[in-house]
Design an enzyme around this catalytic site. Structure first.
Site, short mmCIF file in Angstrom:
data_model
loop_
_atom_site.label_atom_id
_atom_site.label_comp_id
_atom_site.label_asym_id
_atom_site.label_seq_id
_atom_site.Cartn_x
_atom_site.Cartn_y
_atom_site.Cartn_z
N ASP A 206 7.11 21.24 3.44
CA ASP A 206 5.71 21.67 3.25
C ASP A 206 5.47 23.09 3.77
O ASP A 206 4.39 23.63 3.60
CB ASP A 206 4.77 20.68 3.95
CG ASP A 206 3.32 20.87 3.56
OD1 ASP A 206 3.05 21.19 2.38
OD2 ASP A 206 2.44 20.70 4.42
N SER A 230 -2.68 21.76 0.76
CA SER A 230 -1.88 20.77 0.03
C SER A 230 -2.77 19.61 -0.41
O SER A 230 -3.55 19.08 0.38
CB SER A 230 -0.75 20.24 0.91
OG SER A 230 0.10 21.28 1.34
N GLN A 279 4.69 19.46 -5.43
CA GLN A 279 3.44 19.54 -4.68
C GLN A 279 2.39 20.26 -5.52
O GLN A 279 2.69 21.23 -6.22
CB GLN A 279 3.64 20.30 -3.37
CG GLN A 279 2.39 20.40 -2.50
CD GLN A 279 2.67 21.15 -1.21
OE1 GLN A 279 2.75 22.37 -1.20
NE2 GLN A 279 2.81 20.42 -0.11
#
Length: 293
Positions: A206, A230, A279
């Site tokens: 991430d 996110s 993502q």
């Protein structure tokens, strides 16, 4: 600011959840952190919680999570694990991360014993310089210390080395490119537990993935650039690996529109494709103001 093995040990402490009841765990926060909890931390802790309820012969092969609310870094997070199924070769878990009685993140994860079958993989990119040929981000930004932002204020357990500039570059200095490639690894030694290595890679996945959306346009984070959040995160783990050895993270963004951008990444180690990530994130342009959030 913690770096090296001290920062890695701090991350291991964050991933060492306290079991407070059957299927219920409490996750500690880092001693120094952002106002909002880093998404990779929540996903990593949620996976630790799920993994601790699964038979030992099964390893995680995929996870799918949604970030629902921002987490408060001053408070611990409680993780509630639901046993969806234990079959002959697969186990499925659902983990909900809670703060103040509200869901901030939820995740489904699947674990598999592993079986014999077909094998193939796309080759690793062969035009990437080695990690020793690329300086770490802190050195790359020495000429622009104001651009270090959060990297200068929080522990850095992951050594991240960008090829060709990062989203922390000064505005106007980042060339647009289709692929964003970074070398990364835990900046110290990890224990041998495979679950720890998967959770550390989940944490690291991430850090840079959403940055590949900006890379397509030569854009950067911060004032005059963009803020990103996110929205969801998915990972697939294909082969065993060690997160304390160099991993090439090759990511790109196939599409962006309506304030959202989609990013996809592949992880390689020792020439093998070890994991994949997807993502979607919310991206909002920021005004020209001093400092970096």
């Amino acid at each position: 600011m913690l770096v090296g093995q001290d920062a890695v040990d701090s991350l291991l402490g964050v991933l060492d959840l306290e079991e407070i009841d059957k299927g219920l765990f409490r996750g500690p926060q880092p001693e120094v952190g952002l106002q909002r909890v880093f998404g990779g931390q929540v996903a990593g802790q949620a996976l630790v919680a799920a993994g601790r309820t699964v038979p030992g012969d099964r390893r995680v092969h995929s996870l799918h999570g949604y970030f629902v609310r921002p987490g408060d870094s001053s408070k611990p997070i409680v993780y509630q694990v639901e046993n969806i199924r234990d079959g002959r070769s697969f186990s499925v878990r659902r983990t909900v991360a809670l703060q103040g009685g509200q869901t901030i993140f939820f995740m489904s994860a699947s674990f598999h014993t592993g079986e014999s079958g077909l094998e193939h993989a796309d080759p690793v990119p062969n035009d990437m310089p080695g990690p020793e040929e690329i300086p770490p981000l802190s050195e790359q930004l020495q000429s622009h210390p104001d651009r270090l932002g959060i990297w200068a204020r929080v522990p850095r357990p992951i050594d991240v080395r960008y090829e060709g500039g990062s989203g922390f570059s000064a505005s106007g200095e980042r060339p647009a490119r289709e692929h964003q490639r970074v070398w990364l690894k835990a900046d110290g030694k990890l224990p041998d537990d495979p679950l720890i290595h998967v959770c550390v890679l989940t944490y690291a996945s991430d850090l840079t993935l959403l940055d590949s959306v900006l890379a397509r346009h030569g854009e950067v984070w911060g004032p005059g650039g963009y803020l990103g959040t996110s929205l969801d995160h998915a990972l697939w783990f294909h082969r065993p690996f060690r997160a304390d050895e160099w991993i090439l993270y090759d990511s790109t963004s196939p599409t962006a529109d309506l304030g959202r951008g989609l990013a996809q990444g592949r992880f390689y180690q020792d020439g093998a494709h070890i994991a994949s990530a997807m993502q979607e994130g919310l991206l909002r342009q920021t005004p020209e103001t001093p400092g970096v959030p």
